[in-house]
Design an enzyme around this catalytic site. Structure first.
Site, PDB file in Angstrom:
ATOM      1  CD  GLU A 224      42.117  48.304  44.696  1.00  0.00           C
ATOM      2  OE1 GLU A 224      42.431  47.157  44.306  1.00  0.00           O
ATOM      3  OE2 GLU A 224      42.231  49.310  43.973  1.00  0.00           O
ATOM      4  CG  HIS A 233      39.794  47.034  36.335  1.00  0.00           C
ATOM      5  ND1 HIS A 233      41.169  47.029  36.232  1.00  0.00           N
ATOM      6  CD2 HIS A 233      39.510  47.512  37.565  1.00  0.00           C
ATOM      7  CE1 HIS A 233      41.691  47.513  37.354  1.00  0.00           C
ATOM      8  NE2 HIS A 233      40.706  47.798  38.179  1.00  0.00           N
ATOM      9  CB  VAL A 254      31.561  38.884  34.545  1.00  0.00           C
ATOM     10  CG1 VAL A 254      30.131  39.024  35.044  1.00  0.00           C
ATOM     11  CG2 VAL A 254      32.506  38.485  35.682  1.00  0.00           C
TER      12      VAL A 254
HETATM   13 CA   LIG Z   1      31.853  41.122  30.627  1.00  0.00          CA
HETATM   14 ZN   LIG Z   2      40.992  47.874  40.147  1.00  0.00          ZN
END
Ligand SMILES: [Ca+2]
Ligand SMILES: [Zn+2]
Ligand SMILES: [Ca+2]
Ligand SMILES: [Ca+2]
Length: 610
Positions: A224, A233, A254
């Protein structure tokens, strides 16, 4: 988007049947937020653009963030101890810093990195008043809590990282058989939803000790915190963002985290849920932002750090600014600001011979027994004087109820070998009585406690096992002594006495003292034939003592507030009789403490000035 997994729930306050565990509700809550505040979506797009054009951040600069825990409770087990909250911080900080000797520290993945963020319990509240960084509020909103319950207790999110501890979190779908472990708000929501910024977690997700759910190892909070720092996520959007041209704008935005089709569960040895990434890499099962078991997770990636630095710098730069840290009682290097030494000085004794604790500096924490079974001052059965502390523990029908009382802050730097002594009396209700007393010490307002001693029922019992209320006779008291020498630099020493109740009888506490160990200092004083003449004195006193062998003797004069009035002498003295004179001119009349430090120990001698 979200995979819901089913495990045999061992979580507290729940039935033993299998429950759907929802590790994180951040995405669902985010969707609700956008419905309510559509401009957040535009802000998210802006964040994406900012994160995609990273400015090179200075490496090796750790950012410290003041934290406040709001423990919303109804006197139940969700009212977790500060020990457990400190353990929660430990896990988050270890994970964020990739500290050696921890799960993260042992990761050899070349992508695993130190995030260079660290959390610290606030030392000052928004009004600049001392705090231990924990707010405990009784409110039934601790059940099925969500954003609306954050108003029960909240500090400015631009200055503090708000963490709400609740019994249960409401699930969007309203499925009564599901349990939500936690959720966070993203940084780019801050301006639209300032008063709900932070993370909310179930009480059993904090840390890995005491009442914590061991299977998650405290990493629900790490996960968190990752969202709160700006991370998604890795399974966000499924198998998207797997190429060098799409990785910054799709999926978790990312580039070094391969896309994941659906959340990982358990701790598989390998997984490659998306094969359309180029090059096709296996999933990073152990990423804190996926859903693997807490014990399995061990890494944030270099790419995640770059994103976080960008996002944090854009939305949360104030929270780790040196000005903000200072206001929360922290130095820029994350250490705590030195506190003003407490006006209450050791030697300190308290006999609880009062009708009420108000004004004494002693504080009750009967969080789980607000009635008369918690600690209170009582007049029945004291060892000395007219009163003592008592917990009518016989009335505690719930198990593992924890109630405590805390000493005032005491400056113990006035002692050379501070020693804590107190007396207790207790009887068991039956042979299964498992009550225990834990004694904690901290410096400054109860933050960062250290467990000094655990005393189990077998050791506590001084009276006959009985099912009727135990009242001790004078011979049914036992003395406890704890050496506080390791903590003698504490200028705000606070002692917390906690009873964890388990089917026992009443327990009593009296004659609290922090002083030089009796015996040793008295003996030393006698051995040295230490004397001060005259006493009371007016202008001049003569101090004489005998040294068995040549050695250093240092003397300092303190007032009763513990303030150094004047150094008297520090020198090597020959064996035999020594005599020095001390000028008292200019001193106000009153009582002073002459502290004498020798190679063999120290003692304090009281001096009256007329
Ligand atoms: Ca990625
Ligand atoms: Zn989460
Ligand atoms: Ca892949
Ligand atoms: Ca007493």
């Amino acid at each position: 988007m979200k995979k819901i997994l089913v495990i045999g729930a061992t979580l507290m306050a729940l039935s033993s049947q299998a429950q759907k565990v929802i590790p994180c509700l951040s995405d669902e809550v985010y969707v609700e937020s956008v419905k309510q505040f559509p401009e957040i979506k535009l802000e998210e797009n802006r964040a994406t653009a900012i994160a995609a054009a990273p400015v090179l951040q200075k490496k090796g600069v750790v950012k410290y963030i003041p934290v406040v825990f709001h423990v919303i409770h109804k006197n139940g087990l969700e009212n977790i101890s500060i020990t457990q909250l400190n353990d929660a911080l430990r896990v988050m900080n270890e994970d964020l810093r990739k500290l050696s000797g921890t799960n993260g520290g042992s990761s050899t993945d070349p992508l695993a990195t130190d995030m260079e963020y660290e959390f610290r319990l606030a030392q000052f509240d928004p009004n600049g008043l001392p705090t231990n960084g924990v707010n405990r509020i009784y409110n039934v909103g601790t059940d099925n809590a969500r954003d609306a319950q954050k108003a029960i207790s909240y500090w400015d999110a631009r200055k503090y990282f708000n963490v709400w501890v609740v019994n249960t979190i409401s699930n969007s779908s309203g499925d009564p058989n599901s349990i939500v472990l936690g959720y966070a708000q993203f940084p780019f929501q801050l301006n639209s939803q300032t008063s709900t910024d932070g993370i909310m977690g179930r009480a059993d997700q904090f840390g890995a000790i005491e009442l914590a759910d061991a299977s998650q190892a405290g990493r629900t909070l790490t996960h968190e915190a990752g969202h709160w720092l700006g991370l998604y996520h890795p399974f966000q959007g499924g198998c998207v963002g797997g190429t060098s041209t799409s990785c910054l704008s799709y999926g978790d935005q990312v580039c070094d985290t391969p896309p994941v089709s659906t959340a990982t569960t358990g701790c598989p040895s390998s997984r490659n849920s998306c094969t359309n990434d180029s090059p096709d890499k296996p999933d990073l099962i152990k990423n804190y932002m996926d859903y693997a078991d807490g014990n399995c997770m061990n890494m944030f990636t270099v790419g995640q750090k770059t994103r976080v630095d960008q996002i944090m710098n854009t939305y949360r730069a104030n929270i780790y600014s040196s000005t903000n840290l200072s206001a929360a009682g922290l130095n820029a290097d994350g250490s705590y600001k030195t506190l003003t030494a407490s006006a209450t000085k050791a030697p300190y004794t308290f006999g609880f011979d009062v009708s009420s604790l108000s004004g004494s500096g002693w504080v009750l924490e009967n969080y789980m027994s607000p009635g008369d079974s918690g600690w209170q001052v009582g007049s029945t059965g004291p060892l000395s004087g007219t009163g003592c502390m008592v917990s009518q523990n016989l009335k505690n029908t719930r198990l593992n109820v924890r109630n405590a009382f805390l000493s005032p802050n005491i400056d113990i730097t006035t002692l050379s070998s501070p020693s804590l002594t107190f007396y207790m009396a207790y009887a068991r209700r039956s042979t299964v009585s498992g009550d225990r007393i834990r004694v904690f010490i901290s410096n400054s307002y109860g933050r960062s406690e250290i467990l000094l001693r655990t005393i189990l029922a077998t050791e506590l019992a001084t009276g006959t096992t009985s099912t009727s209320a135990f009242v001790p006779s004078n011979t049914e008291w036992k003395k406890y002594t704890i050496d506080l020498s390791p903590y003698k630099a504490y200028t705000n020493c606070k002692i917390r006495i906690e009873l964890q109740s388990l089917r026992g009888n009443n327990i009593y506490f009296d004659q609290f003292s922090i002083a030089e160990p009796t015996g040793i200092s008295e003996r030393l004083k006698q051995e040295m034939n230490f004397s001060v003449f005259p006493n009371p004195a007016k202008d001049l006193v003569s101090i004489s003592f005998e040294n068995k062998q040549v050695g250093t003797v240092e003397m300092e004069l303190f007032d009763l507030q513990g303030k150094l009035v004047q150094p008297v002498s520090k020198a090597r003295y020959e064996a035999g009789l020594n005599q020095i004179n001390m000028d008292l001119k200019g001193l106000q009349s009153g009582v002073y403490l002459l502290k004498v430090q020798t190679d063999n120990g120290s003692f304090v001698h009281k001096l009256w000035v007329e």
